[in-house]
Design a protein around this motif. Structure first.
Motif, PDB file in Angstrom:
ATOM      1  N   ARG A   1      13.009   6.062   5.455  1.00 50.91           N
ATOM      2  CA  ARG A   1      12.037   5.668   6.699  1.00 50.91           C
ATOM      3  C   ARG A   1      12.881   5.617   7.500  1.00 50.91           C
ATOM      4  NH1 ARG A   1       8.429   0.800   4.512  1.00 50.91           N
ATOM      5  NH2 ARG A   1       7.594   1.553   2.670  1.00 50.91           N
TER       6      ARG A   1
ATOM      7  N   TRP B   1       4.140   7.290   7.503  1.00 46.41           N
ATOM      8  CA  TRP B   1       4.153   7.389   6.061  1.00 46.41           C
ATOM      9  C   TRP B   1       3.302   8.355   5.416  1.00 46.41           C
ATOM     10  CZ3 TRP B   1       2.719   2.798   8.771  1.00 46.41           C
ATOM     11  CH2 TRP B   1       3.442   2.175   8.902  1.00 46.41           C
TER      12      TRP B   1
ATOM     13  N   ARG C   1      -4.646  11.999   3.528  1.00 42.68           N
ATOM     14  CA  ARG C   1      -3.167  11.695   3.628  1.00 42.68           C
ATOM     15  C   ARG C   1      -2.287  12.362   4.823  1.00 42.68           C
ATOM     16  NH1 ARG C   1      -1.345   9.690  -2.249  1.00 42.68           N
ATOM     17  NH2 ARG C   1      -3.353   8.567  -2.694  1.00 42.68           N
TER      18      ARG C   1
ATOM     19  N   VAL D   1      10.500   6.839  11.073  1.00 47.31           N
ATOM     20  CA  VAL D   1       9.334   5.616  10.888  1.00 47.31           C
ATOM     21  C   VAL D   1       9.880   4.516  11.455  1.00 47.31           C
ATOM     22  CG1 VAL D   1       8.026   4.427   9.409  1.00 47.31           C
ATOM     23  CG2 VAL D   1       8.609   6.924   8.905  1.00 47.31           C
TER      24      VAL D   1
ATOM     25  N   ARG E   1       1.227   4.000  -3.231  1.00 45.91           N
ATOM     26  CA  ARG E   1       0.635   5.135  -2.974  1.00 45.91           C
ATOM     27  C   ARG E   1       1.526   6.307  -3.445  1.00 45.91           C
ATOM     28  NH1 ARG E   1      -3.695   5.734   0.530  1.00 45.91           N
ATOM     29  NH2 ARG E   1      -5.249   4.487  -0.249  1.00 45.91           N
ATOM     30  N   GLY E   2       2.936   5.968  -2.847  1.00 47.51           N
ATOM     31  CA  GLY E   2       4.029   7.056  -3.112  1.00 47.51           C
ATOM     32  C   GLY E   2       4.245   6.951  -4.518  1.00 47.51           C
TER      33      GLY E   2
ATOM     34  N   ASN F   1       2.023   9.116   2.466  1.00 46.10           N
ATOM     35  CA  ASN F   1       1.122   8.944   1.276  1.00 46.10           C
ATOM     36  C   ASN F   1       0.055   8.269   1.728  1.00 46.10           C
ATOM     37  OD1 ASN F   1       2.121  10.579  -0.796  1.00 46.10           O
ATOM     38  ND2 ASN F   1       3.879   9.119  -0.514  1.00 46.10           N
ATOM     39  N   VAL F   2      -0.055   7.416   3.007  1.00 40.82           N
ATOM     40  CA  VAL F   2      -1.310   6.766   3.396  1.00 40.82           C
ATOM     41  C   VAL F   2      -2.358   7.589   4.185  1.00 40.82           C
ATOM     42  CG1 VAL F   2      -0.409   4.397   2.899  1.00 40.82           C
ATOM     43  CG2 VAL F   2      -0.147   5.581   5.275  1.00 40.82           C
TER      44      VAL F   2
ATOM     45  N   GLU G   1      -5.559   4.563   7.395  1.00 42.07           N
ATOM     46  CA  GLU G   1      -4.837   3.485   7.227  1.00 42.07           C
ATOM     47  C   GLU G   1      -3.641   3.278   7.808  1.00 42.07           C
ATOM     48  OE1 GLU G   1      -6.004   3.633   2.165  1.00 42.07           O
ATOM     49  OE2 GLU G   1      -4.224   4.874   3.243  1.00 42.07           O
TER      50      GLU G   1
ATOM     51  N   LEU H   1       0.697  -1.195   0.020  1.00 42.50           N
ATOM     52  CA  LEU H   1      -0.078   0.060  -0.039  1.00 42.50           C
ATOM     53  C   LEU H   1       0.736   1.246   0.054  1.00 42.50           C
ATOM     54  CD1 LEU H   1      -2.711   1.287   0.398  1.00 42.50           C
ATOM     55  CD2 LEU H   1      -2.357   1.230   2.955  1.00 42.50           C
ATOM     56  N   ILE H   2       1.882   1.281   0.784  1.00 41.81           N
ATOM     57  CA  ILE H   2       2.660   2.293   1.023  1.00 41.81           C
ATOM     58  C   ILE H   2       3.618   2.511  -0.146  1.00 41.81           C
ATOM     59  CG2 ILE H   2       4.660   3.539   2.271  1.00 41.81           C
ATOM     60  CD1 ILE H   2       3.633   1.385   4.568  1.00 41.81           C
TER      61      ILE H   2
END
Ligand SMILES: Nc1ncnc2c1ncn2[C@@H]1O[C@H](COP(=O)(O)OP(=O)(O)OP(=O)(O)O)[C@@H](O)[C@H]1O
Ligand SMILES: [Mg+2]
Lengths: 248, 281
Positions: free
Chosen positions: A77, B88, B126, A82, A17-18, B90-91, B95, A13-14
């Motif tokens: 990240r 993150w 987002r 993150v 999406r980027g 873009n989520v 999410e 998903l991540i």
């Protein structure tokens, strides 16, 4: 759903999406294939040029995606905090890293399939007789380059540094190793450099399968060199990989 | 059993000692606040308790376990807001929370957590489009989604507008009512006063004062201010009634006005600043 599957899904998903990273990591090798197959035509070694370009651009994808994309993603990240944040959750480190690897291999596989399909649709490309060695070569290459990707992420200190290092390494390496076209007319010193690069050996395995119908186990030196690079990268990662930002 | 027990904790970074032998404990269900100027060692202490850093000396127990060993069972039970972190870009908010919820055996309901931190209006936005304070609320939500027993909050309300800060206070009080143990750091004295059962003031890696906010306030004095012949006079006293009576009777007898007369008790902030001033380097 197992924790591992959960994390792979999250990574997918991540990733998609980027937009920028998806374009750069997934699409770039595919576009390069389309470009090269449009501007060049004819035959190489008595076979249609697509027989050269399809596997070669997939080897470029190996370096671009499983090495470059992986390293950049991990460094970004890490520097954003993150990884540090995830480190405080019950998600085990091994699950996190395994899912990262798995997700990267998934993106690479889709990319390889896309290049093969385009080759088939536009240029009637077919698998060579020695197709199992071709696929084994891609798999081995992807794993070894991912090992180097983890190692590079452990060595690179900043997010800006990550894309710089990867850009400086991957494109010239692909060029020198024969990923974009034959190198036998290159000057000797460039060929000497090429002999040091891991991608050269992956290209060698792949071309031996396509042009000589040679199975992968008849290229033991190339296999060993690739493995050595992969193991070296993984060892560096094992010793040096950090979860916290290096720079702030 | 204490939820957190720290004895003689020491930590240095390359010769520079950031935490120099501190001792404190949090009872279960307690809200404990670490105060102290920049570089006092608050984040270092909290990150040792969270399992990020190893200690050089001392005994540390968090929910009965040694955080340095990084047991998964411990991470199931703690929630963490780091001083800096991003997620993150873009989520979306939900999410992100779903991804984190998946890491825990018994997570809280994601929608409930979104509502709790007041991000309903942004649930499908987002993360990169959130404002600084909204991102901080997401950090808070991520700390709560695992339904932890013990929550570490390192400057959780930095960047919040006054309304959001009030809401965060309500949230912390709500968590306390649920029996959660909370260790927070802050630079806002009013926040410590509002939320904490006990406060420790850290300075240069040493605890210089510890107690309930009212115990700390016990050292506070009353200030009487007025203007005389154009100059402001300030008198700090422990006997405001007597002093005020003397001053006013004298002024009345002389037929004078005590201009701009003001009587006020020094705030926790004054006590805090005094404390930092008085302590020798
Ligand atoms: N990773 C590190 N390497 C070297 N020194 C560090 C490191 N982390 C903290 N320090 C030093 O340790 C001391 C305590 O830092 P710490 O971050 O714990 O302070 P703090 O009380 O959280 O401050 P602030 O209110 O600014 O967040 C500081 O002098 C800081 O420079
Ligand atoms: Mg701090």
């Amino acid at each position: 759903m197992s924790l591992f599957a959960h994390q792979v899904r999250a990574d997918q998903l991540i990733f998609w999406r980027g937009r920028e990273s998806a374009v750069f990591v997934f699409l770039f090798p595919v576009l390069l294939f389309l470009l090269l197959s449009t501007v060049y035509s004819g035959e190489f070694e008595g076979r249609p040029l697509t027989d050269y370009l399809v596997p070669s651009l997939i080897t470029y994808g190996v370096a671009n995606t499983t090495f470059g994309g992986l390293a950049i993603m991990l460094v970004i990240r890490r520097e954003a905090g993150v990884l540090k944040r995830i480190r405080a959750t019950p998600l085990p480190a091994a699950t996190f890293l395994g899912a990262t690897l798995c997700s990267t291999l998934l993106v690479f596989s889709l990319q390889a399939v896309a290049i093969m399909l385009l080759g088939r649709l536009l240029y009637d490309w077919h698998f060579p007789a020695e197709w199992p060695s071709l696929l084994l070569g891609f798999a081995l290459g992807a794993l070894c380059f991912a090992g180097m990707g983890f190692g590079a992420a452990a060595l690179i200190r900043s997010a800006e540094g990550a894309s710089a290092v990867v850009n400086v390494l991957v494109l010239p390496m692909a060029f020198l190793s024969g990923g974009f076209g034959p190198t036998r007319d290159f000057p000797q010193f460039l060929q000497t450099i090429a002999d040091l690069l891991p991608l050269t050996y992956l290209v060698e395995i792949v071309q031996a399968a396509v042009y000589d119908g040679e199975p992968i186990w008849e290229e033991p030196v190339a296999v060993l060199v690739l493995l050595a690079w992969g193991v070296a990268g993984s060892l560096i990662a094992w010793r040096r990989f950090g979860w916290e930002p290096r720079e702030r | 059993m204490a939820a957190v027990d720290v004895r003689g904790l020491r930590k240095s970074y390359g010769g520079q000692e950031a935490v120099r032998g501190i001792t404190f404990a949090l009872a279960e269900g307690e809200v404990f606040c670490l105060l102290g100027p920049n570089g006092a060692g608050k984040t270092t202490t909290i990150e040792i308790l969270e399992g990020y850093r190893t200690r050089d000396a001392g005994d540390v127990s968090v929910l009965g376990l040694d955080p340095q060993r990084r047991d998964r069972a411990l991470r199931e039970r703690i929630g963490v807001v780091l001083q800096h972190s991003e997620s993150w870009a873009n989520v979306t908010v939900t999410e992100t929370l779903r991804i984190f919820a998946g890491y825990y055996r018994r997570p809280r309901d994601v929608d409930e957590v979104v509502a709790l931190v007041g991000l309903d209006a942004k649930r499908d936005a987002r993360v990169k489009t959130l404002s600084g304070g909204q991102k901080r609320r997401l950090d808070l939500a991520l700390a709560l989604v695992g339904d932890p027993d013990l929550i570490f909050l390192d400057e959780p309300t930095t960047g919040f507008d006054p309304q959001a800060r009030r809401n965060a206070w309500e949230l912390v009080r709500g968590l306390r009512a649920l029996g959660k143990t909370i260790l927070l750091t802050t630079h806002y004295l009013d926040e410590a006063q509002q939320l904490a059962d006990r406060v420790a003031v850290l300075r240069d890696g040493v605890i210089v004062s510890e107690g309930t906010p009212s115990e700390l306030m016990a050292s506070s004095r009353t200030e009487i201010r007025y203007r005389e012949n154009g100059a402001v006079k300030v008198i700090a006293t422990d006997e405001p009634t007597r002093l005020l009576h003397e001053l006013t009777s004298r002024a009345v007898a002389e037929g004078r006005e005590l201009e701009e007369l003001e009587v006020r008790r020094s705030s926790l902030e004054d006590v805090y600043l005094d404390l930092l001033d008085d302590t020798p380097e």
